[in-house]
Design an enzyme around this catalytic site. Structure first.
Site, short mmCIF file in Angstrom:
data_model
loop_
_atom_site.label_atom_id
_atom_site.label_comp_id
_atom_site.label_asym_id
_atom_site.label_seq_id
_atom_site.Cartn_x
_atom_site.Cartn_y
_atom_site.Cartn_z
CG ASN A 1 -0.23 -0.04 2.52
OD1 ASN A 1 0.49 0.90 2.85
ND2 ASN A 1 -0.37 -1.13 3.26
NE ARG A 2 -1.85 5.17 -4.07
CZ ARG A 2 -1.22 5.15 -5.24
NH1 ARG A 2 0.05 5.48 -5.32
NH2 ARG A 2 -1.89 4.80 -6.32
#
Ligand code: CTP
Length: 211
Positions: free
Chosen positions: A20-21
């Site tokens: 994820n970011r």
């Protein structure tokens, strides 16, 4: 003070993973702020490209399960701040060889749920005095964050709206939800958010000790 930060990587095969970011910036800033205020800090970090804050003991992990193990081993703690964006799911099976393209049909990716580290810490036998979770939301922030606080057994939830470019950015705007109420801080650099939060943690521990 025990802090988790960054994303987790959930391996699919030797070359691919789910991630994820999360940049880890907010969690690292919290570890740095806690150390600057005099705490002994253990930082369990997912894969990020950040320098270890001064005075912080860092444990690097990759997957959610490794993070859960490292957190268990780092306990007990007086305070736990779970900032990591732990992957909710991992591939059900890890394929030891690279998955090859064959025919037309793409492979189906079967997922299974990861352990919830925050819930584990909040329900542990030697539970930290203060357990703080984060809630990254893109809609109905307060409602979701309040529900998350109850569901996960956290004392405080720090909610942030990640629909903009908070993830990876240097600024953050957070709302702290405790049993006593709600406080929304101005948008400010992540280091300032971290210091504001850890000052509130220190004040809360002092108040507990005085009782
Ligand atoms: N968290 C955790 N372990 C997980 C998932 C989340 O410790 N497996 C922690 C995060 O570090 C954060 C908090 O739980 O402190 C909120 O995580 P979030 O992903 O927003 O909550 P979820 O329960 O996964 O809810 P949803 O994804 O539905 O919003």
């Amino acid at each position: 003070v025990l802090v988790t930060a960054g994303p987790t990587w959930e391996a699919i095969d030797p070359v691919r993973y789910i991630a994820n970011r999360s940049s880890g910036k907010q969690g690292f800033a919290i570890a740095a702020a806690a150390a600057a205020l005099g705490a002994r800090v253990t930082l369990v970090a997912g894969p990020v490209a950040l320098k270890t804050p001064v005075g912080v003991a860092r444990i690097d992990v990759e997957s959610a399960r490794e993070m859960a193990d490292a957190v268990r081993r780092a306990m007990p703690a007086d305070v736990a701040v779970m900032v990591a964006a732990v992957a909710d799911w991992r591939p059900k099976e890890y394929r030891a060889e690279k998955i090859k393209k064959r025919g037309d049909a793409p492979p189906a990716l079967m997922l299974t749920e990861n352990p919830d580290i925050l819930t584990n810490v909040a329900t542990a036998q030697r539970r930290p005095e203060l357990v703080i979770g984060f809630a990254a939301e893109t809609e109905n922030m307060l409602e979701h964050a309040r529900a998350k606080r109850k569901r996960k057994g956290a004392d405080w939830i720090v909610a942030n709206d990640v629909s903009g470019n908070v993830m990876g950015g240097d600024e953050n705007r957070v709302t702290i939800i405790s049993g006593d109420g709600i406080e929304t801080l101005e948008e400010m650099p992540k280091a300032a958010v971290a210091m504001a939060l850890m000052e509130r943690v220190a004040a809360s521990l002092r108040a507990e000790a005085a009782e």
